[in-house]
Design a protein around this motif. Structure first.
Motif, short mmCIF file in Angstrom:
data_model
loop_
_atom_site.label_atom_id
_atom_site.label_comp_id
_atom_site.label_asym_id
_atom_site.label_seq_id
_atom_site.Cartn_x
_atom_site.Cartn_y
_atom_site.Cartn_z
N HIS A 53 41.37 19.62 14.47
CA HIS A 53 40.61 19.42 13.25
C HIS A 53 39.97 20.73 12.80
O HIS A 53 39.19 21.32 13.54
CB HIS A 53 39.52 18.36 13.53
N VAL A 54 40.32 21.16 11.60
CA VAL A 54 39.66 22.32 11.01
C VAL A 54 38.78 21.80 9.90
O VAL A 54 39.28 21.29 8.89
CB VAL A 54 40.68 23.35 10.47
N GLY A 55 37.49 21.90 10.09
CA GLY A 55 36.54 21.32 9.15
C GLY A 55 35.58 20.42 9.89
O GLY A 55 35.71 20.24 11.10
N SER A 56 34.68 19.87 9.19
CA SER A 56 33.65 19.06 9.84
C SER A 56 33.96 17.58 9.76
O SER A 56 34.68 17.13 8.88
CB SER A 56 32.29 19.35 9.21
N THR A 57 33.42 16.84 10.71
CA THR A 57 33.65 15.41 10.76
C THR A 57 32.39 14.71 11.23
O THR A 57 31.44 15.35 11.69
CB THR A 57 34.85 15.09 11.68
N GLU A 58 32.38 13.40 11.11
CA GLU A 58 31.23 12.63 11.59
C GLU A 58 31.54 11.96 12.92
O GLU A 58 30.85 12.15 13.90
CB GLU A 58 30.85 11.54 10.56
N ILE A 59 32.61 11.17 12.92
CA ILE A 59 32.90 10.34 14.09
C ILE A 59 34.35 10.53 14.53
O ILE A 59 35.27 10.48 13.71
CB ILE A 59 32.65 8.84 13.78
N ILE A 60 34.55 10.72 15.81
CA ILE A 60 35.90 10.72 16.38
C ILE A 60 35.92 9.70 17.52
O ILE A 60 35.06 9.72 18.40
CB ILE A 60 36.29 12.12 16.91
N GLU A 61 36.87 8.79 17.46
CA GLU A 61 37.05 7.81 18.54
C GLU A 61 38.52 7.76 18.89
O GLU A 61 39.30 7.07 18.23
CB GLU A 61 36.59 6.41 18.09
N SER A 62 38.93 8.50 19.89
CA SER A 62 40.35 8.48 20.22
C SER A 62 40.59 7.68 21.49
O SER A 62 39.75 7.61 22.38
CB SER A 62 40.87 9.90 20.39
N GLU A 63 41.76 7.04 21.53
CA GLU A 63 42.09 6.22 22.69
C GLU A 63 43.58 6.31 22.97
O GLU A 63 44.40 6.24 22.05
CB GLU A 63 41.70 4.76 22.44
N SER A 80 44.44 12.14 24.15
CA SER A 80 43.11 11.68 23.76
C SER A 80 42.04 12.78 23.81
O SER A 80 40.90 12.52 24.17
CB SER A 80 42.68 10.52 24.66
N SER A 81 42.42 14.00 23.46
CA SER A 81 41.43 15.08 23.45
C SER A 81 41.35 15.72 22.07
O SER A 81 42.20 15.50 21.22
CB SER A 81 41.74 16.11 24.52
N VAL A 82 40.31 16.54 21.89
CA VAL A 82 40.01 17.07 20.57
C VAL A 82 39.86 18.57 20.61
O VAL A 82 39.21 19.10 21.52
CB VAL A 82 38.70 16.44 20.01
N PHE A 83 40.47 19.25 19.66
CA PHE A 83 40.24 20.68 19.44
C PHE A 83 39.65 20.79 18.04
O PHE A 83 40.33 20.57 17.05
CB PHE A 83 41.55 21.45 19.58
N LEU A 84 38.38 21.08 17.99
CA LEU A 84 37.67 21.04 16.71
C LEU A 84 37.11 22.41 16.35
O LEU A 84 36.41 23.03 17.14
CB LEU A 84 36.52 20.02 16.81
N ILE A 85 37.44 22.85 15.13
CA ILE A 85 36.79 24.04 14.58
C ILE A 85 35.91 23.52 13.46
O ILE A 85 36.39 23.29 12.34
CB ILE A 85 37.83 25.06 14.05
N GLY A 86 34.68 23.27 13.76
CA GLY A 86 33.78 22.68 12.78
C GLY A 86 32.66 21.94 13.46
O GLY A 86 32.46 22.06 14.67
N ASP A 87 31.93 21.16 12.69
CA ASP A 87 30.79 20.39 13.21
C ASP A 87 31.14 18.91 13.29
O ASP A 87 32.01 18.42 12.58
CB ASP A 87 29.57 20.58 12.31
N SER A 88 30.43 18.23 14.17
CA SER A 88 30.67 16.80 14.34
C SER A 88 29.40 16.09 14.78
O SER A 88 28.47 16.72 15.26
CB SER A 88 31.77 16.59 15.37
N GLU A 89 29.38 14.78 14.60
CA GLU A 89 28.23 13.99 15.04
C GLU A 89 28.51 13.32 16.38
O GLU A 89 27.80 13.52 17.35
CB GLU A 89 27.89 12.92 13.98
N VAL A 90 29.54 12.49 16.40
CA VAL A 90 29.85 11.71 17.60
C VAL A 90 31.32 11.85 17.95
O VAL A 90 32.18 11.68 17.08
CB VAL A 90 29.53 10.20 17.37
N ILE A 91 31.60 12.18 19.20
CA ILE A 91 33.00 12.22 19.65
C ILE A 91 33.14 11.34 20.88
O ILE A 91 32.41 11.51 21.86
CB ILE A 91 33.44 13.67 19.98
N THR A 92 34.03 10.38 20.82
CA THR A 92 34.30 9.50 21.96
C THR A 92 35.79 9.53 22.25
O THR A 92 36.60 9.09 21.44
CB THR A 92 33.88 8.04 21.62
N CYS A 93 36.16 10.08 23.38
CA CYS A 93 37.57 10.13 23.76
C CYS A 93 37.76 9.31 25.02
O CYS A 93 37.11 9.55 26.03
CB CYS A 93 38.01 11.56 24.05
N SER A 94 38.66 8.32 24.96
CA SER A 94 38.91 7.55 26.17
C SER A 94 40.40 7.39 26.39
O SER A 94 41.18 7.34 25.44
CB SER A 94 38.23 6.19 26.08
#
Lengths: 71, 129
Positions: free
Chosen positions: B104-114, A23-37
């Motif tokens: 993720h390579v690139g841009s995104t708006e919302i990520i909701e992982s569970e 449930s984790s994120v490796f991001l190369i880029g931009d984002s608005e909202v990230i919710t990991c649970s």
């Protein structure tokens, strides 16, 4: 309140990651909202010493009763 | 066309060995990613695993996961100034992406992982010390 972010140059050479964990994120880029649970349960009663028995099957409804210590 | 306030991601080389259990490897922009996974992790001293055992009828898989709340009285107006349009990376090496994780390579708006995991350990004897 005003909050200003100035993104200047980002230049990364090498990235080596052993594991992107549950449930984790490796991001190369931009984002608005990230919710990991995530939930991760290793209760003492998960350790069973003795005969190897199969886990309760799909039809069994009493799994919660065995899940003592929760709720 | 590049969206406002979103930069371009430039990666030369990517090597990922393993992607599993509802994980995502996304190249390019996205709007919403919502991976979800459930797992029963069983460790046995004797490697006997039947295909049809186990169920998800445990609290671990049902309870609501609380999220932190922010109760701000004033609103924050955020402004992003991107002086450069690109995020440049040369080489990325990842051994593995575990349950519900994202590369993720690139841009995104919302990520909701569970992800929800419940463990079981079954040993034969107690006199291992």
């Amino acid at each position: 309140m005003n909050f200003t972010v100035v993104n200047r140059e980002i230049y990364v050479g090498n990235i080596k990651v052993t594991g992107v964990a549950t449930s984790s994120v490796f991001l190369i880029g931009d984002s608005e909202v990230i919710t990991c649970s995530s939930t991760f349960d290793t209760p003492p009663e998960s350790l069973v010493i003795g005969a190897i028995t199969p886990l309760p099957g799909e039809d069994e409804k009493d799994a919660d009763d065995k899940d003592a210590g929760k709720e | 066309m590049q969206e406002k306030n979103k930069r371009i991601s430039d990666v030369s080389n990517i090597k990922v060995q393993s992607v599993n259990s509802s994980s995502v490897l996304q190249v390019g922009d996205s709007y919403k990613l919502k991976p979800f996974s459930r797992a029963l992790a069983v460790q046995r001293e004797v490697a006997i695993f039947l295909g049809d055992e186990g169920n998800f009828n445990y609290n671990t898989f049902k309870e609501e996961i609380p999220l932190p709340e922010h109760e701000s009285e004033e609103t924050v107006k955020t402004t992003f100034i991107n002086e450069l349009e690109t995020i440049k990376t040369e080489n990325v090496y990842i051994l593995s992406l575990a349950a519900s994780s994202i590369f993720h390579v690139g841009s995104t708006e919302i990520i909701e992982s569970e992800a929800r995991i419940k463990h079981f350990r079954q040993l034969l004897k107690d006199d291992k010390s």
